[in-house]
Design a protein around this motif. Structure first.
Motif, mmCIF file in Angstrom:
data_model
loop_
_atom_site.group_PDB
_atom_site.id
_atom_site.type_symbol
_atom_site.label_atom_id
_atom_site.label_comp_id
_atom_site.label_asym_id
_atom_site.label_seq_id
_atom_site.Cartn_x
_atom_site.Cartn_y
_atom_site.Cartn_z
ATOM 1 N N PRO A 1 -14.562 -1.793 -7.965
ATOM 2 C CA PRO A 1 -12.221 -1.519 -8.578
ATOM 3 C C PRO A 1 -12.256 -2.301 -9.353
ATOM 4 O O PRO A 1 -11.253 -2.245 -10.113
ATOM 5 C CB PRO A 1 -11.611 -1.302 -6.982
ATOM 6 N N THR A 2 -12.508 -3.664 -9.223
ATOM 7 C CA THR A 2 -12.311 -4.650 -9.226
ATOM 8 C C THR A 2 -12.687 -4.806 -11.400
ATOM 9 O O THR A 2 -12.284 -5.237 -11.914
ATOM 10 C CB THR A 2 -12.814 -6.485 -8.993
ATOM 11 N N GLY A 3 -13.792 -3.292 -11.558
ATOM 12 C CA GLY A 3 -13.791 -3.833 -13.185
ATOM 13 C C GLY A 3 -13.491 -2.572 -13.045
ATOM 14 O O GLY A 3 -12.685 -2.743 -14.896
ATOM 15 N N ILE A 4 -12.724 -1.505 -12.957
ATOM 16 C CA ILE A 4 -12.254 -0.924 -13.340
ATOM 17 C C ILE A 4 -11.217 -0.698 -14.285
ATOM 18 O O ILE A 4 -10.657 -0.760 -15.254
ATOM 19 C CB ILE A 4 -12.347 0.070 -11.906
ATOM 20 N N ILE B 1 -3.175 -0.744 -13.503
ATOM 21 C CA ILE B 1 -3.158 -0.908 -12.190
ATOM 22 C C ILE B 1 -3.426 1.651 -12.296
ATOM 23 O O ILE B 1 -4.240 2.228 -11.927
ATOM 24 C CB ILE B 1 -3.016 -0.961 -10.912
ATOM 25 N N LYS B 2 -1.431 1.598 -12.871
ATOM 26 C CA LYS B 2 -1.640 3.202 -13.150
ATOM 27 C C LYS B 2 -2.885 3.766 -13.544
ATOM 28 O O LYS B 2 -2.995 4.817 -13.176
ATOM 29 C CB LYS B 2 0.219 2.501 -13.464
ATOM 30 N N HIS B 3 -3.210 3.135 -14.989
ATOM 31 C CA HIS B 3 -4.161 3.845 -15.733
ATOM 32 C C HIS B 3 -5.332 3.777 -15.726
ATOM 33 O O HIS B 3 -6.492 4.680 -15.122
ATOM 34 C CB HIS B 3 -3.721 3.557 -17.267
ATOM 35 N N SER B 4 -5.843 3.241 -14.143
ATOM 36 C CA SER B 4 -6.750 3.542 -13.478
ATOM 37 C C SER B 4 -6.986 4.084 -12.317
ATOM 38 O O SER B 4 -7.956 3.531 -10.977
ATOM 39 C CB SER B 4 -7.553 1.886 -13.183
ATOM 40 N N TRP B 5 -5.887 4.602 -11.320
ATOM 41 C CA TRP B 5 -5.119 4.934 -9.852
ATOM 42 C C TRP B 5 -6.585 6.393 -9.774
ATOM 43 O O TRP B 5 -7.093 6.325 -9.166
ATOM 44 C CB TRP B 5 -3.948 5.112 -10.087
ATOM 45 N N ALA B 6 -6.518 6.996 -10.567
ATOM 46 C CA ALA B 6 -7.635 8.277 -10.986
ATOM 47 C C ALA B 6 -8.741 7.649 -10.795
ATOM 48 O O ALA B 6 -9.324 8.118 -9.646
ATOM 49 C CB ALA B 6 -7.301 8.998 -12.139
ATOM 50 N N LYS B 7 -9.719 7.090 -10.840
ATOM 51 C CA LYS B 7 -11.105 6.150 -11.123
ATOM 52 C C LYS B 7 -10.868 5.722 -8.919
ATOM 53 O O LYS B 7 -11.953 5.740 -8.524
ATOM 54 C CB LYS B 7 -11.779 5.386 -12.021
ATOM 55 N N ILE B 8 -10.143 5.276 -8.818
ATOM 56 C CA ILE B 8 -10.032 4.327 -8.326
ATOM 57 C C ILE B 8 -9.950 4.764 -6.687
ATOM 58 O O ILE B 8 -10.989 4.906 -5.840
ATOM 59 C CB ILE B 8 -8.819 3.085 -8.060
ATOM 60 N N SER B 9 -8.336 5.779 -6.659
ATOM 61 C CA SER B 9 -8.524 6.836 -5.684
ATOM 62 C C SER B 9 -10.314 7.536 -5.212
ATOM 63 O O SER B 9 -10.240 7.529 -4.255
ATOM 64 C CB SER B 9 -7.804 8.135 -6.173
ATOM 65 N N ILE B 10 -10.819 8.057 -6.700
ATOM 66 C CA ILE B 10 -12.032 9.043 -6.286
ATOM 67 C C ILE B 10 -13.330 7.770 -5.721
ATOM 68 O O ILE B 10 -13.952 8.309 -4.467
ATOM 69 C CB ILE B 10 -12.453 9.702 -7.859
ATOM 70 N N PHE B 11 -12.848 6.392 -5.876
ATOM 71 C CA PHE B 11 -14.160 6.033 -5.409
ATOM 72 C C PHE B 11 -13.464 5.345 -4.186
ATOM 73 O O PHE B 11 -14.389 5.117 -2.814
ATOM 74 C CB PHE B 11 -13.765 4.568 -6.375
ATOM 75 N N LEU B 12 -12.409 5.452 -3.784
ATOM 76 C CA LEU B 12 -11.954 5.563 -2.048
ATOM 77 C C LEU B 12 -12.378 6.049 -1.289
ATOM 78 O O LEU B 12 -12.672 6.149 -0.449
ATOM 79 C CB LEU B 12 -10.656 5.036 -2.078
ATOM 80 N N PHE B 13 -12.029 7.432 -2.148
ATOM 81 C CA PHE B 13 -12.551 8.699 -1.127
ATOM 82 C C PHE B 13 -14.418 8.605 -0.930
ATOM 83 O O PHE B 13 -14.652 8.856 0.203
ATOM 84 C CB PHE B 13 -12.565 10.268 -2.117
ATOM 85 N N ALA B 14 -14.900 8.189 -2.326
ATOM 86 C CA ALA B 14 -16.809 8.385 -1.387
ATOM 87 C C ALA B 14 -16.590 7.211 -1.006
ATOM 88 O O ALA B 14 -17.941 7.609 -0.332
ATOM 89 C CB ALA B 14 -17.118 7.521 -3.460
ATOM 90 N N VAL B 15 -15.423 6.227 -0.880
ATOM 91 C CA VAL B 15 -16.307 4.854 0.028
ATOM 92 C C VAL B 15 -16.193 5.413 1.869
ATOM 93 O O VAL B 15 -16.516 4.759 2.533
ATOM 94 C CB VAL B 15 -15.668 3.717 0.007
ATOM 95 N N LEU B 16 -14.933 6.212 2.099
ATOM 96 C CA LEU B 16 -14.393 6.526 2.630
ATOM 97 C C LEU B 16 -15.638 7.630 3.923
ATOM 98 O O LEU B 16 -15.504 8.170 4.418
ATOM 99 C CB LEU B 16 -13.071 7.527 3.090
#
Length: 280
Positions: A231-234, A149-164
């Motif tokens: 996010p599950t895939g990431i 989760i820590k290593h993929s947090w940057a990708k997930i953050s960008i994804f969540l921003f896109a969802v927003l």
């Protein structure tokens, strides 16, 4: 040249450290199993207290059991502090704060008297639920999941921003399409509806009635399934990458508190201190 032997105090602290911080020895494994059972038992007590019929019938018994568990966790908390060279590393660590929050509520209830404080006391005692977070310390696989989760947090953050952004745009469109008559009274409420629909929760408190609005909501619902998968895939990809080299070493340095050492490590990777002082 004679080797310096650790004094009795240091030897005692080292033995305590081996038992409560490690799981490589029979004593350490036994301690972890007992602690896990008691943590689960304390969570069951919290749940049972929240049921009025059970609490009314077994309140005194549950309270006695909770005091026994609290005393045990207090002793554990103190031993964790005295068995390491720099107690502040544990006290202000994530698990140190969790252990404190999970132990202190019952003691606070002794000092908060009066009818007005009863509600506050009950709220404070609910903090005992934090004990469930202590379980993660004893589940080896959780360390790999946390790293993934820590290593993929940057990708997930960008994804969540896109969802927003998608939610804001779609919610605004629904506001103009449906209007106040359909329950979309303003843009924030429309965005709320979009987020609920996008996450496939669908409370049903607001629903589009126009054909165009229903068409847009159908697209949002279909997008929701894809949003869950991304996010599950990431995290899964990062988790699989981290499983190539798995170290099962549970040694925790009693000088700096660092863990996650490599298998067979003799010295701490952070401060260089001996991980096995009793073996010398």
């Amino acid at each position: 040249m004679k080797e310096l032997k650790p004094n009795k105090s240091e030897s005692w602290r080292s033995r305590i450290h081996e038992v409560i911080y490690e799981a490589d020895t029979p004593a350490g494994k036994t301690f972890d199993v007992i602690l896990l059972i008691l943590i689960v038992l304390s969570i069951v007590f919290v749940m049972m207290e929240s049921v009025a019929s059970i609490d009314a019938k077994y309140h005194d018994l549950l309270l006695i059991g909770e005091w026994i568990l609290t005393i045990f966790f207090t002793i554990e908390y103190i031993l964790r502090i005295v068995s390491i060279k720099k107690p502040s590393h544990y006290i202000f660590s994530f698990y140190g704060i969790i252990d404190f929050l999970a132990t202190i509520p019952l003691y606070l209830s002794l000092f908060l008297g009066g009818t007005q404080a009863l509600v506050t006391v009950r709220a404070l005692r609910l903090l005992r639920i934090f004990r469930i977070l202590k379980v993660t310390r004893y589940v080896g696989e959780s360390n790999k999941l946390v790293r993934a989760i820590k290593h993929s947090w940057a990708k997930i953050s960008i994804f969540l921003f896109a969802v927003l952004i998608v939610s804001i745009i779609a919610g605004t469109l629904m506001y103009f399409i449906e209007g106040e008559e359909s329950g979309f009274r303003n843009i924030p409420i429309s965005i709320y509806w979009c987020i609920v629909t996008l996450t496939t929760v669908g409370y049903g408190d607001i629903a589009p009635v126009t054909p165009l609005g229903q068409f847009l909501s159908a697209i949002i619902m279909i997008m929701g399934y894809g949003i869950i998968a991304v996010p599950t895939g990431i995290i899964s990809a990062e988790y699989a990458r981290n499983t190539k080299v798995v170290n099962t070493n549970t040694q925790s340095c009693r000088y700096c508190g660092k863990s996650d050492h490599r298998d067979g490590a003799k010295h701490c990777f952070n401060c260089g201190e001996d991980l096995h002082p009793n073996a010398n």
